[in-house]
Design a protein around this motif. Structure first.
Motif, PDB file in Angstrom:
ATOM      1  N   PHE A  68      26.983 -56.427  17.313  1.00  0.00           N
ATOM      2  CA  PHE A  68      26.427 -55.898  18.550  1.00  0.00           C
ATOM      3  C   PHE A  68      26.174 -54.403  18.434  1.00  0.00           C
ATOM      4  O   PHE A  68      26.811 -53.718  17.640  1.00  0.00           O
ATOM      5  CB  PHE A  68      27.394 -56.161  19.709  1.00  0.00           C
ATOM      6  CG  PHE A  68      27.583 -57.623  19.990  1.00  0.00           C
ATOM      7  CD1 PHE A  68      26.801 -58.269  20.930  1.00  0.00           C
ATOM      8  CD2 PHE A  68      28.531 -58.367  19.297  1.00  0.00           C
ATOM      9  CE1 PHE A  68      26.961 -59.624  21.175  1.00  0.00           C
ATOM     10  CE2 PHE A  68      28.700 -59.719  19.538  1.00  0.00           C
ATOM     11  CZ  PHE A  68      27.911 -60.344  20.480  1.00  0.00           C
ATOM     12  N   VAL A  69      25.241 -53.922  19.248  1.00  0.00           N
ATOM     13  CA  VAL A  69      24.944 -52.490  19.354  1.00  0.00           C
ATOM     14  C   VAL A  69      24.976 -52.105  20.829  1.00  0.00           C
ATOM     15  O   VAL A  69      24.769 -52.946  21.705  1.00  0.00           O
ATOM     16  CB  VAL A  69      23.565 -52.119  18.756  1.00  0.00           C
ATOM     17  CG1 VAL A  69      23.544 -52.333  17.264  1.00  0.00           C
ATOM     18  CG2 VAL A  69      22.450 -52.879  19.432  1.00  0.00           C
ATOM     19  N   VAL A  70      25.225 -50.833  21.082  1.00  0.00           N
ATOM     20  CA  VAL A  70      25.190 -50.325  22.455  1.00  0.00           C
ATOM     21  C   VAL A  70      23.728 -50.228  22.874  1.00  0.00           C
ATOM     22  O   VAL A  70      22.921 -49.596  22.199  1.00  0.00           O
ATOM     23  CB  VAL A  70      25.865 -48.943  22.562  1.00  0.00           C
ATOM     24  CG1 VAL A  70      25.723 -48.390  23.975  1.00  0.00           C
ATOM     25  CG2 VAL A  70      27.324 -49.024  22.154  1.00  0.00           C
ATOM     26  N   LEU A  71      23.397 -50.877  23.982  1.00  0.00           N
ATOM     27  CA  LEU A  71      22.029 -50.832  24.504  1.00  0.00           C
ATOM     28  C   LEU A  71      21.884 -49.782  25.601  1.00  0.00           C
ATOM     29  O   LEU A  71      20.868 -49.090  25.683  1.00  0.00           O
ATOM     30  CB  LEU A  71      21.624 -52.202  25.056  1.00  0.00           C
ATOM     31  CG  LEU A  71      21.636 -53.356  24.057  1.00  0.00           C
ATOM     32  CD1 LEU A  71      21.351 -54.665  24.773  1.00  0.00           C
ATOM     33  CD2 LEU A  71      20.635 -53.115  22.945  1.00  0.00           C
ATOM     34  N   VAL A  72      22.888 -49.706  26.483  1.00  0.00           N
ATOM     35  CA  VAL A  72      22.871 -48.754  27.597  1.00  0.00           C
ATOM     36  C   VAL A  72      24.299 -48.258  27.789  1.00  0.00           C
ATOM     37  O   VAL A  72      25.245 -49.044  27.697  1.00  0.00           O
ATOM     38  CB  VAL A  72      22.379 -49.405  28.914  1.00  0.00           C
ATOM     39  CG1 VAL A  72      22.320 -48.379  30.033  1.00  0.00           C
ATOM     40  CG2 VAL A  72      21.033 -50.078  28.735  1.00  0.00           C
ATOM     41  N   GLU A  73      24.433 -46.972  28.094  1.00  0.00           N
ATOM     42  CA  GLU A  73      25.766 -46.405  28.269  1.00  0.00           C
ATOM     43  C   GLU A  73      25.819 -45.543  29.521  1.00  0.00           C
ATOM     44  O   GLU A  73      24.932 -44.734  29.769  1.00  0.00           O
ATOM     45  CB  GLU A  73      26.105 -45.560  27.038  1.00  0.00           C
ATOM     46  CG  GLU A  73      27.544 -45.206  26.924  1.00  0.00           C
ATOM     47  CD  GLU A  73      27.892 -44.734  25.523  1.00  0.00           C
ATOM     48  OE1 GLU A  73      29.089 -44.652  25.255  1.00  0.00           O
ATOM     49  OE2 GLU A  73      27.002 -44.465  24.712  1.00  0.00           O
ATOM     50  N   ASP A  74      26.857 -45.765  30.328  1.00  0.00           N
ATOM     51  CA  ASP A  74      27.187 -44.946  31.494  1.00  0.00           C
ATOM     52  C   ASP A  74      26.140 -44.911  32.608  1.00  0.00           C
ATOM     53  O   ASP A  74      26.111 -43.965  33.388  1.00  0.00           O
ATOM     54  CB  ASP A  74      27.519 -43.508  31.066  1.00  0.00           C
ATOM     55  CG  ASP A  74      28.813 -43.448  30.275  1.00  0.00           C
ATOM     56  OD1 ASP A  74      29.700 -44.278  30.533  1.00  0.00           O
ATOM     57  OD2 ASP A  74      28.927 -42.579  29.404  1.00  0.00           O
TER      58      ASP A  74
END
Length: 115
Positions: A68-74
């Motif tokens: 998995f990868v980070v798609l959207v953060e915070d």
């Protein structure tokens, strides 16, 4: 042989609960091969949305593992918009929400590929 999406999600949920976190399946997708998205929230209110990593990020020695990868953060609004867009493209997706003490520890529960 790759685990089914249903089995993988079930194992993730059990592991999170076993280690003192909280997990819930918000959306059930295709049992065999539905795409999995993981929404992570921590006690400080930080949120992150993880989605499947690109094929190029997979290790040749372990091609069947999910990464998995980070798609959207915070940004909760952007996460909601991204998930809605993904649902329009593929209604058979899984969305799993997990709450951890620290959202930065998500890699302890599933493999996170370098972005």
């Amino acid at each position: 042989m790759r685990l089914t999406s249903e089995f993988w999600v079930s194992a993730l949920v059990k592991r999170v609960f076993a280690e003192g976190g909280f997990a819930a399946v918000e959306s059930r997708g295709a049992r065999e091969a539905g795409t999995i998205f993981i929404f992570v929230r921590d006690r400080f209110g930080r949120v992150r949305l993880f989605g499947p990593a690109a094929q190029a990020s997979y290790d040749e020695t372990r091609p069947s593992e999910r990464r998995f990868v980070v798609l959207v953060e915070d940004e909760q609004d952007k996460i909601d918009i991204r998930l809605e867009r993904e649902r329009r493209f593929d209604p058979d997706l899984w969305v799993v929400e997990i709450e951890l003490a620290d959202a930065g520890n998500a890699a302890d529960y599933f493999e996170v590929a370098a972005g």
